[in-house]
Design a protein around this motif. Structure first.
Motif, PDB file in Angstrom:
ATOM      1  N   VAL A 112       0.870  -1.177   0.000  1.00 54.89           N
ATOM      2  CA  VAL A 112       0.000   0.000   0.000  1.00 54.89           C
ATOM      3  C   VAL A 112       0.909   1.230   0.000  1.00 54.89           C
ATOM      4  CG1 VAL A 112      -1.800   1.220   1.285  1.00 54.89           C
ATOM      5  CG2 VAL A 112      -1.696  -1.299   1.367  1.00 54.89           C
ATOM      6  N   LYS A 113       0.598   2.192  -0.837  1.00 58.75           N
ATOM      7  CA  LYS A 113       1.367   3.449  -0.840  1.00 58.75           C
ATOM      8  C   LYS A 113       0.938   4.248   0.387  1.00 58.75           C
ATOM      9  CE  LYS A 113       2.459   6.417  -4.641  1.00 58.75           C
ATOM     10  NZ  LYS A 113       1.975   7.011  -5.880  1.00 58.75           N
ATOM     11  N   LEU A 114       1.884   4.585   1.236  1.00 56.39           N
ATOM     12  CA  LEU A 114       1.566   5.228   2.509  1.00 56.39           C
ATOM     13  C   LEU A 114       2.476   6.419   2.758  1.00 56.39           C
ATOM     14  CD1 LEU A 114       1.664   2.058   4.807  1.00 56.39           C
ATOM     15  CD2 LEU A 114      -0.401   3.239   4.053  1.00 56.39           C
ATOM     16  N   LEU A 115       1.993   7.378   3.519  1.00 59.25           N
ATOM     17  CA  LEU A 115       2.846   8.455   4.048  1.00 59.25           C
ATOM     18  C   LEU A 115       3.804   9.015   2.990  1.00 59.25           C
ATOM     19  CD1 LEU A 115       3.558   6.507   7.365  1.00 59.25           C
ATOM     20  CD2 LEU A 115       1.794   8.243   7.001  1.00 59.25           C
ATOM     21  N   ASP A 116       5.111   8.963   3.275  1.00 64.33           N
ATOM     22  CA  ASP A 116       6.087   9.568   2.353  1.00 64.33           C
ATOM     23  C   ASP A 116       6.186   8.841   1.008  1.00 64.33           C
ATOM     24  OD1 ASP A 116       6.515  11.346   4.299  1.00 64.33           O
ATOM     25  OD2 ASP A 116       8.637  10.906   4.613  1.00 64.33           O
ATOM     26  N   ASP A 117       5.589   7.651   0.915  1.00 69.34           N
ATOM     27  CA  ASP A 117       5.555   6.960  -0.387  1.00 69.34           C
ATOM     28  C   ASP A 117       4.887   7.840  -1.440  1.00 69.34           C
ATOM     29  OD1 ASP A 117       6.710   4.574   0.484  1.00 69.34           O
ATOM     30  OD2 ASP A 117       4.781   3.676   1.015  1.00 69.34           O
ATOM     31  N   MET A 118       3.964   8.711  -0.984  1.00 64.96           N
ATOM     32  CA  MET A 118       3.215   9.557  -1.932  1.00 64.96           C
ATOM     33  C   MET A 118       4.155  10.507  -2.691  1.00 64.96           C
ATOM     34  SD  MET A 118       0.144   8.498  -1.413  1.00 64.96           S
ATOM     35  CE  MET A 118      -0.836   7.654  -0.170  1.00 64.96           C
ATOM     36  N   HIS A 119       5.340  10.797  -2.099  1.00 64.77           N
ATOM     37  CA  HIS A 119       6.244  11.768  -2.735  1.00 64.77           C
ATOM     38  C   HIS A 119       7.501  11.118  -3.286  1.00 64.77           C
ATOM     39  CE1 HIS A 119       3.654  14.291  -0.411  1.00 64.77           C
ATOM     40  NE2 HIS A 119       4.087  13.735   0.693  1.00 64.77           N
ATOM     41  N   ARG A 120       7.586   9.823  -3.194  1.00 64.56           N
ATOM     42  CA  ARG A 120       8.820   9.157  -3.617  1.00 64.56           C
ATOM     43  C   ARG A 120       8.586   8.424  -4.938  1.00 64.56           C
ATOM     44  NH1 ARG A 120      13.274   5.958  -1.332  1.00 64.56           N
ATOM     45  NH2 ARG A 120      13.164   6.876   0.712  1.00 64.56           N
TER      46      ARG A 120
END
Ligand code: DNO
Length: 401
Positions: A362-370
């Motif tokens: 699941v794309k979570l937290l800082d994953d959204m910007h990486r």
């Protein structure tokens, strides 16, 4: 002992560094020589470069995912003998470098398929979704594959028509681009997505399968196995085929690695530990008639690699719900794999540590910007790895008691 914690890493261009992996407790890396064109030989020097890079961070190169099987082998084009020879050479080179597990698949044209790469979970995480009517809308109305409508029940085509009517041109283009390019490009897909006519190239590849039905594709797979498994055996390599994702025919193309019967057929083609399977819970579970525990139990001696991931089924499809939550009961499956490791130890087999990787996340937290390939966020996978490791630790305690 727990399964070996591994992680799919896409090479030096990956936004996750090997030093990050060492920090979070990864033991083994799953990767490929993505810079070598599909069908060419993997040279020893190139294999060693990556191997040493990984080892410098205290990990090992546990699994090759994937050594791609070219379309020419699947359709047995005129080029097939050369492609098979190249595959054999790559296996020999990998074995000579001490890389012992090689994952591959035998899906025509398209590897995995999703229709939405940004499906929002109630808490705000993002995952991937496969919606059947949307997929049919892509096939029949966006791609306009000749004869596509005849491959689906009329009621589904009607619903697909409504889905298509609700999309503007940009949404239809994005759907095609996601299916043909975005989810395929990073895994050495068959279509050159940088070309503007990518949809036509894709249709041409599909057309090359005319006359190749499931029995014929099976014959091609048998030919592949008879050519490469003996070489894998000699080279100390265990091959492991990845199941179809999703495990049913798409785009009018046969898929032959979808069920227990398919996997048993494959294992029986060549009786060798080197002819094994990758146990992918996410892929296999999409067919509700697949009993995953039964598959794991029956084929455990040939499982060389596990992809652990869960799905939540919906009326028209499924979405990737994380690793423990969702429609799959992960506990019995992980238990079977841990018991298999014990059985191998008792038998004196050398491959007693089975690599697993948290498959997708699941794309979570800082994953959204990486930057990351679809399905491969850092934090979401790390969460999954931790959850699965905790589950294993608890099961091991129970097995020890
Ligand atoms: C997608 C992956 C697949 C898998 C291949 C193995 O995320 O699970 O692309 O690597 O099918 O050959």
């Amino acid at each position: 002992m727990a399964l070996e914690k591994t992680w799919r890493w896409f090479g030096s261009g990956d936004s996750v560094r090997l030093s990050d992996l060492a920090q979070i407790g990864v033991e083994g890396v799953v990767t490929a020589l993505h810079h070598i064109p599909n069908g060419e030989v993997w040279p020893v020097e190139e294999i060693l470069k990556v191997k040493h890079q990984i080892e410098a961070h205290g990990m090992r190169w546990s699994v090759v995912e994937s050594l791609p099987v070219s379309e020419g082998i699947k359709i047995q084009s005129a080029d097939c003998p050369r492609l098979l020879q190249n595959y054999q050479s790559s296996l020999r080179n990998l074995g000579a470098c001490g890389i012992d597990t090689v994952c591959y698949n035998f899906m025509p044209v398209l590897d995995w398929v999703r229709t939405d790469l940004h499906y929002l979970l109630p808490g705000g995480g993002e995952v991937m979704y496969f919606d059947f009517p949307t997929f049919v809308a892509f096939d029949v109305f966006v791609l306009q594959r000749p004869g596509a409508a005849g491959d689906y029940p009329e009621t589904v085509v009607k619903r697909a028509e409504a889905v298509f009517a609700s999309m503007d041109a940009a949404a239809a283009e994005a759907l095609a681009h996601n299916i043909i390019v975005v989810t395929q490009g990073f895994i050495d897909g068959a279509v050159d997505g940088s070309r503007p006519e990518y949809k036509h190239l894709f249709l041409d590849l599909i057309a090359r399968y005319q006359g190749i039905d499931a029995p014929r594709l099976r014959a091609h797979l048998a030919h592949f196995l008879h050519s490469v498994v003996p070489v894998a055996e000699e080279s100390g390599v265990r091959l492991c085929i990845h199941p179809d994702d999703p495990p049913f025919p798409v785009l009018g193309l046969p898929r032959i690695v979808s069920t227990l019967e398919d996997l048993e057929w494959i294992c029986n083609q060549y009786d060798s530990v080197s002819n094994g399977i990758s146990f992918c819970t996410g892929s296999l579970s999409v067919r509700r008639d697949n009993d995953l525990a039964e598959i794991a139990r029956r084929l455990s001696a040939r499982i060389h690699f596990a992809h652990l991931r869960n799905n939540q089924f919906t009326e028209d499809g499924f979405y990737e719900s994380g690793h423990l939550e969702g429609s799959i009961d992960m506990f019995p499956l992980v238990k079977i794999l841990l018991e298999e490791q014990r059985r191998r130890r008792a038998e004196g087999r050398k491959d007693t540590r089975m690599p697993f990787r948290p498959d997708h996340g699941v794309k979570l937290l800082d994953d959204m910007h990486r930057m990351a390939n679809p399905g491969y966020p850092l934090i979401g996978r790390m969460k999954g790895m931790a959850e699965l490791a905790g589950m294993q630790a608890a099961i091991e305690r129970i097995l020890d008691a």
